[in-house]
Design an enzyme around this catalytic site. Structure first.
Site, PDB file in Angstrom:
ATOM      1  N   LYS A  99     -29.672  -7.267  17.015  1.00 36.25           N
ATOM      2  CA  LYS A  99     -30.921  -7.422  17.777  1.00 36.25           C
ATOM      3  C   LYS A  99     -31.653  -8.714  17.398  1.00 36.25           C
ATOM      4  O   LYS A  99     -32.136  -9.453  18.259  1.00 36.25           O
ATOM      5  CB  LYS A  99     -31.828  -6.215  17.540  1.00 36.25           C
ATOM      6  CG  LYS A  99     -31.304  -4.920  18.154  1.00 36.25           C
ATOM      7  CD  LYS A  99     -32.213  -3.739  17.802  1.00 36.25           C
ATOM      8  CE  LYS A  99     -31.704  -2.456  18.439  1.00 36.25           C
ATOM      9  NZ  LYS A  99     -32.549  -1.300  18.106  1.00 36.25           N
ATOM     10  N   LYS A 103     -11.140  -5.727  14.087  1.00 36.15           N
ATOM     11  CA  LYS A 103     -10.846  -4.514  13.306  1.00 36.15           C
ATOM     12  C   LYS A 103      -9.341  -4.341  13.105  1.00 36.15           C
ATOM     13  O   LYS A 103      -8.869  -4.117  11.988  1.00 36.15           O
ATOM     14  CB  LYS A 103     -11.421  -3.281  14.024  1.00 36.15           C
ATOM     15  CG  LYS A 103     -12.935  -3.305  14.194  1.00 36.15           C
ATOM     16  CD  LYS A 103     -13.460  -2.012  14.761  1.00 36.15           C
ATOM     17  CE  LYS A 103     -12.965  -1.726  16.176  1.00 36.15           C
ATOM     18  NZ  LYS A 103     -13.432  -2.702  17.162  1.00 36.15           N
ATOM     19  N   PRO A 143     -15.864  -3.960  20.332  1.00 30.67           N
ATOM     20  CA  PRO A 143     -14.522  -4.494  20.621  1.00 30.67           C
ATOM     21  C   PRO A 143     -14.420  -5.990  20.338  1.00 30.67           C
ATOM     22  O   PRO A 143     -15.379  -6.735  20.533  1.00 30.67           O
ATOM     23  CB  PRO A 143     -14.347  -4.212  22.121  1.00 30.67           C
ATOM     24  CG  PRO A 143     -15.342  -3.158  22.450  1.00 30.67           C
ATOM     25  CD  PRO A 143     -16.497  -3.366  21.527  1.00 30.67           C
ATOM     26  N   GLY A 144     -13.257  -6.404  19.865  1.00 34.37           N
ATOM     27  CA  GLY A 144     -12.973  -7.828  19.722  1.00 34.37           C
ATOM     28  C   GLY A 144     -13.480  -8.494  18.476  1.00 34.37           C
ATOM     29  O   GLY A 144     -13.438  -9.715  18.369  1.00 34.37           O
ATOM     30  N   VAL A 145     -13.971  -7.721  17.483  1.00 30.77           N
ATOM     31  CA  VAL A 145     -14.504  -8.353  16.276  1.00 30.77           C
ATOM     32  C   VAL A 145     -13.465  -8.443  15.161  1.00 30.77           C
ATOM     33  O   VAL A 145     -13.761  -8.928  14.076  1.00 30.77           O
ATOM     34  CB  VAL A 145     -15.763  -7.613  15.765  1.00 30.77           C
ATOM     35  CG1 VAL A 145     -16.890  -7.729  16.758  1.00 30.77           C
ATOM     36  CG2 VAL A 145     -15.460  -6.157  15.462  1.00 30.77           C
ATOM     37  N   SER A 200     -35.135   3.223  20.402  1.00 30.98           N
ATOM     38  CA  SER A 200     -35.734   2.028  19.789  1.00 30.98           C
ATOM     39  C   SER A 200     -36.628   1.233  20.738  1.00 30.98           C
ATOM     40  O   SER A 200     -37.235   0.246  20.331  1.00 30.98           O
ATOM     41  CB  SER A 200     -34.634   1.119  19.247  1.00 30.98           C
ATOM     42  OG  SER A 200     -33.774   0.702  20.290  1.00 30.98           O
ATOM     43  N   GLY A 227     -17.070  -0.954  14.720  1.00 34.72           N
ATOM     44  CA  GLY A 227     -17.686  -2.147  15.289  1.00 34.72           C
ATOM     45  C   GLY A 227     -17.339  -2.289  16.751  1.00 34.72           C
ATOM     46  O   GLY A 227     -16.459  -1.595  17.269  1.00 34.72           O
TER      47      GLY A 227
END
Length: 786
Positions: A735, A375, A371-373, A692, A369
C-alpha cells in the site's frame, strides 16, 4: 658338482682365445645356438652396436639382461653367457627403430669390455660344449627318447606351436641341440632359459629341460581341463536355452506367451535385495506368490505385474547426497533472484540449522505471495543449492482425495497418488517436492484432498504413509516439502497449522527495474537470438514499460512485453529493414501501442468529499479513491463500485460514527434525515472488499458533510470501530509503495502498524511522512484542511 667356470678354467688355453665384438642386451628374451631371432632395437647403444657390426664382420654378441625394467643396462646388469650371432638383415623403421634378423652361433662368455660408450664392445671367449663320445650310452638314448616323447605330447596339447617344429625335433640327434631347440620353443621365464643356456654339459642340460617340460605339460593339461569344463558349462547353458525356447513356443501355442513363475523368481530376487520392513516384505511376497500361480493371459495378471513393477522400482532406500554449503547456497539464491531478502535469509537459516542437526523435522515452508514474484523459481534454486532432486506437484483445482492417496489397485486404470508418483520419478527418497497452489485445493463428493495432505505434511505421521495403490507403508520423513499459495486465508486451518508462512511481497518499482535489466532482458536476448549489438532498450523506456504497460505484483507480464518487443525487433532485422533496433519511448509506443496505465496524479488543490485510500490486491498495492456526494433527500445511503459486504459494512459504520459524534465534528445532527448520501469507489468493474477502507470512507463523509476539503497529498488506510478506534491492517508494504508511486507525501496508518514501518522500502521511508492514528480524531486532524 663341477661348475661351468671350473670347466672353462680347466680347458685348453687354445679354447680360451677371445674375439672383440659389439654387445646387444635383450630384455626378457634368451637366444640359443642355431636359433633365428627377430627383435626390435630402439635403444641408442643397441642401434650403434648393430651399425658397427654391419660395418665389420657382422658378428654381434647377443646376451640377456638381468632386469627387464632397466633402460640403460651397465656391464653388471647383463649375464656373462650369451650367443655369438650373425646379423643377417636390418630394416630401418620410423622413429629411429630397427628391426633386426639375427642367426645364433656358438655360446660365448664375456671376458672383458673394450668400452661401454657409445655402445658396449667386449672380448668374448667361445665356450665349447662337452659332448659325450660315441656311441651313445643307454642313459643318453633314454634321455633323448623321453625328451622327444614329452615334447611331442606338449605339441599335441598346445595349439600355439607350429606342426613344423615336430619334424625339426625328430631330425636333431645331438642331446645338447635337442635341449636348446626344445627350450627355444617352450614359454619359459627368461631366467630359466638362461640357466639352460649356461649349462654346457649336454646330458645335464637335457635333464634340466625335461624337468621344465614336465612342469609345462602339467600346466597345459590343467588349462585344457579348465577349458573343457567351461565348454561343458557353455554346452549346458545352450541346452537350457534351447529348452527354454521350446517351452516358449509351446506357451505361445497354448496362448501363454511367458512363464509367470520365471517372472516371479525375478521379483523375489529384487524384493530380497531391497531389504524392506517385515510387513512390507510379507505383503509383497504374498502378491508375488499369487502372480506366479496365475495364467499369463488372465486379466488380473497384467494388473499384478504393473503393481509389482511399480512397487519394486520405488527408491525405498535410495537417498541423494545433501549439500549444506551455506556460501554456495547464498551464491545460487542471489544469482537467480533479486530482492526477496527475507525469504533468502530464512532459507539460509534453515540450511544452517539443518547442517548442525542433520535430523529430519516437521519444518514445512509455505511461500505466500501474489503471482509472478518468484515462489516456484526460488524453490528450484533451493533444490539446486542443496543438491536435491526437484519435483513439482500442482494442486490447483484438485478435488479428489485419490489424487493424493492413489486408487485401489483393484480398479481398472488404478494408479498411485501424486506424492508417490513424484518420488518414483525423482528416483530418490529425499527430494524437494513443491506443492504448488495449495490454497486452490477444493473438496466435493470425491473427498477432501486437504485432509489427505495433513498426513503428508506431518513428519510424525508420514513415516508410514500408506498410498491406496501401494497398500504399503512408505517413509516420507526425508522428503522436503515446500508449499506455495497466493491467499493465505484460503488455506484450510489444519494445514495452515502445520506450515511456517513466509511472505513474498510484490516487487517495488526499483526492484522491477533491476530485475528487468539484470535478468529479463539478457534472458530474452538469448531466447530470441539477439544480442547487445542488435538490440538495445533505453533505461527511460524500461521505466515507461514498467509504469505504462504493466500493473502487477510480479514480473511475468513485464517479461512477456519484453519478449514481444524483441520478436518485433527480430522481424525488422530478418526482413532487412534494420541492422540494429534501439527502443526509445517513441519506438516503444509505436510497437506496443499507447500506454495502458496512467499515473495517478495528485490534484493541485484539496477537494471536498474525495479521499485517497490505499488497497491491497492480488497484483500488489493500489490507490483507491473514495468519493461522496450529498443530495437532498430522506437519509438514503447508496453504495456503488462493486464493493463487497465488508466494505458496505464499513460505510454503515462511518455513517453511524458521524451521527453519534456530529456535534464534535460540527455537522448538523439531522443530516441523516434531510440528505441522501452516495458513496462510490471508481473502477466499478473491479471487485473490492476488506475493512481497511473504513477510515477513508469516514474521512470522505466528514469532508462532504462539513464542506471541508481534504489535503491533496494525503492517503490513508485502516479499519474503524463504532467508537472511532483505528485498527491495524495488512499489506502495508504494498500500500505504501502504491502511495509513493502516486506522489503522496503523507500516509495515515493505524498505530498498531507502527512496528511495520521498519520493514518498508528505504525509498518509501525517505520520501514519505507517516502519521500513526489510534482513533479517528487523529486521522481527521491530519487529513482535513483547517
Amino acid at each position: 658338482m663341477e661348475t661351468l667356470l671350473d670347466n672353462l678354467e680347466n680347458s685348453d688355453s687354445s679354447l680360451r682365445s677371445s674375439i672383440s665384438i659389439p654387445v646387444i642386451a635383450l630384455r626378457g628374451m634368451v637366444m640359443f645356438p642355431n636359433m633365428v631371432l627377430h627383435f626390435d632395437v630402439r635403444r641408442e647403444k643397441s642401434v650403434l652396436a648393430l651399425e658397427n657390426a654391419l660395418n665389420g664382420d657382422q658378428n654381434v654378441f647377443v646376451v640377456a639382461q638381468k632386469e627387464i625394467k632397466k633402460d640403460e643396462p651397465s656391464k653388471e646388469d647383463i649375464f656373462q653367457i650369451g650367443i655369438i650371432s650373425k646379423v643377417r638383415q636390418i630394416v630401418r623403421q620410423t622413429g629411429g627403430t630397427m628391426r633386426a634378423l639375427v642367426e645364433g652361433g656358438q655360446r660365448g662368455k664375456i671376458v672383458s669390455f673394450d668400452f661401454l660408450d657409445p655402445f658396449m664392445r667386449a672380448n668374448i671367449q667361445i665356450i665349447p660344449e662337452i659332448i659325450e663320445s660315441n656311441p651313445k650310452s643307454i642313459e643318453s638314448t633314454a634321455l633323448e627318447r623321453k625328451a622327444k616323447d614329452m615334447f611331442i605330447e606338449y605339441l599335441n596339447l598346445s595349439p600355439k606351436v607350429s606342426p613344423d617344429v615336430l619334424i625339426a625335433v625328430h631330425a636333431i640327434k645331438n642331446l645338447g641341440q635337442i635341449a636348446d631347440f626344445i627350450s627355444s620353443n617352450l614359454p619359459l621365464e627368461y631366467e630359466d632359459k638362461q640357466k639352460v643356456l649356461e649349462e654346457i654339459r649336454e646330458n645335464e642340460r637335457l635333464e634340466m629341460v625335461i624337468k621344465y617340460l614336465a612342469k609345462e605339460l602339467d600346466i597345459l593339461k590343467m588349462e585344457n581341463k579348465l577349458a573343457n569344463q567351461l565348454k561343458s558349462s557353455m554346452d549346458q547353458r545352450q541346452k537350457e536355452y534351447l529348452l527354454r525356447e521350446q517351452m516358449k513356443v509351446i506357451s505361445e501355442e497354448l496362448g501363454e506367451e511367458d512363464d509367470p513363475r520365471a517372472e516371479a523368481r525375478k521379483y523375489l530376487k529384487k524384493l530380497n535385495a531391497l531389504k524392506l520392513s517385515k510387513s512390507n516384505t510379507d505383503k509383497l511376497k504374498e502378491e508375488i506368490t499369487r502372480f506366479s500361480k496365475m495364467p499369463y493371459s488372465a486379466g488380473e495378471s497384467s494388473i499384478l505385474r504393473s503393481y509389482l513393477d511399480f512397487c519394486l522400482n520405488l527408491p525405498w532406500n535410495k537417498l541423494s547426497k545433501e549439500n549444506y554449503d551455506i556460501l554456495k547456497a547464498e551464491e545460487v539464491l542471489n544469482k537467480g533472484h533479486y530482492g526477496l531478502n527475507d525469504v533468502k535469509e530464512h532459507i539460509i537459516e534453515f540450511l544452517s540449522a539443518k547442517k548442525l542437526s542433520k535430523k529430519s523435522d516437521s519444518h514445512i515452508m509455505c511461500l505466500v505471495g501474489p503471482p509472478g514474484v518468484g515462489k516456484t523459481s526460488i524453490v528450484k534454486s533451493l533444490a539446486k543449492a542443496m543438491g536435491k532432486k526437484y519435483m513439482r506437484i500442482s494442486l490447483g483445482g484438485v478435488n479428489d482425495e485419490a489424487e493424493i492417496r492413489g486408487h485401489r489397485k483393484t480398479y481398472m486404470g488404478a494408479m498411485p497418488g501424486r506424492i508417490i508418483s513424484a518420488i518414483n520419478k525423482a528416483g530418490v527418497r529425499n527430494p524437494i517436492i513443491l506443492l504448488d497452489e495449495i490454497d486452490k485445493v477444493s473438496k466435493d463428493y470425491h473427498g477432501d484432498p486437504a485432509s489427505a495432505l495433513l498426513e503428508v505434511l506431518d513428519s510424525e505421521q508420514n513415516k508410514e504413509f500408506n498410498d491406496h495403490f501401494l497398500d504399503l507403508d512408505f517413509d516420507l520423513s526425508d522428503v522436503f516439502f515446500v508449499c506455495t499459495a497466493n491467499d493465505v486465508s484460503q488455506i484450510p486451518a489444519p494445514l495452515f497449522d502445520r506450515m511456517e508462512i513466509i511472505n513474498l511481497y510484490s516487487y517495488t518499482y526499483e526492484e522491477k527495474f533491476k530485475i528487468c535489466t539484470r535478468y529479463l532482458i539478457p534472458k530474452q536476448l538469448k531466447k530470441n537470438g539477439l544480442n547487445n549489438k542488435t538490440f538495445h532498450i533505453k533505461e527511460s523506456s524500461v521505466r515507461l514499460l514498467i509504469d505504462g504497460y504493466t500493473r502487477e505484483a510480479g514480473v511475468r507480464e513485464l517479461d512477456r512485453k519484453i519478449s514481444s518487443l524483441m520478436r518485433k525487433a527480430a522481424k525488422l532485422i530478418v526482413t532487412g529493414k534494420k541492422k540494429r533496433v534501439i527502443i526509445d519511448d517513441k519506438t516503444l509506443e509505436k510497437m506496443l501501442g499507447p500506454r495502458k496505465y496512467k499515473k495517478d496524479d495528485i490534484s493541485k488543490e484539496g477537494e471536498v468529499g474525495i479521499v485517497r485510500g490505499l488497497a491491497w490486491t492480488s497484483v500488489g498495492g493500489d490507490t483507491l479513491p473514495i468519493e461522496v456526494s450529498l443530495m437532498k433527500g430522506k437519509g438514503k445511503v447508496q453504495i456503488t463500485g462493486s464493493l463487497g459486504d465488508v466494505m458496505k459494512e464499513s460505510a454503515q459504520l462511518a455513517v453511524s460514527y458521524i451521527r453519534s459524534n456530529s456535534k464534535k465534528l460540527g455537522i448538523k445532527d439531522d443530516f441523516y434525515k434531510t440528505m441522501d448520501i452516495h458513496i462510490h469507489a471508481p473502477e466499478g468493474a473491479v471487485p473490492k472488499d476488506g475493512p481497511s477502507a473504513g477510515v477513508t470512507m469516514t474521512t470522505a463523509l466528514v469532508s462532504a458533510l462539513s464542506k471541508t476539503p481534504v489535503k491533496q497529498d494525503v492517503a490513508m488506510t485502516g479499519e474503524i470501530t463504532l467508537k472511532g478506534r483505528v485498527l491495524p491492517i495488512g499489506g502495508l508494504r504494498e500500500k505504501t509503495m502504491a502511495a509513493y508511486k502516486a506522489g503522496v507525501k503523507t500516509v495515515i496508518i493505524p498505530a498498531g502498524n507502527e512496528c511495520d514501518i521498519q520493514k518498508l522500502d528505504d525509498v518509501v521511508k525517505e520520501n514519505m511522512k507517516f502519521v500513526t492514528a489510534e482513533n479517528l480524531d487523529t486521522v481527521l486532524d491530519n487529513a482535513l484542511q483547517h
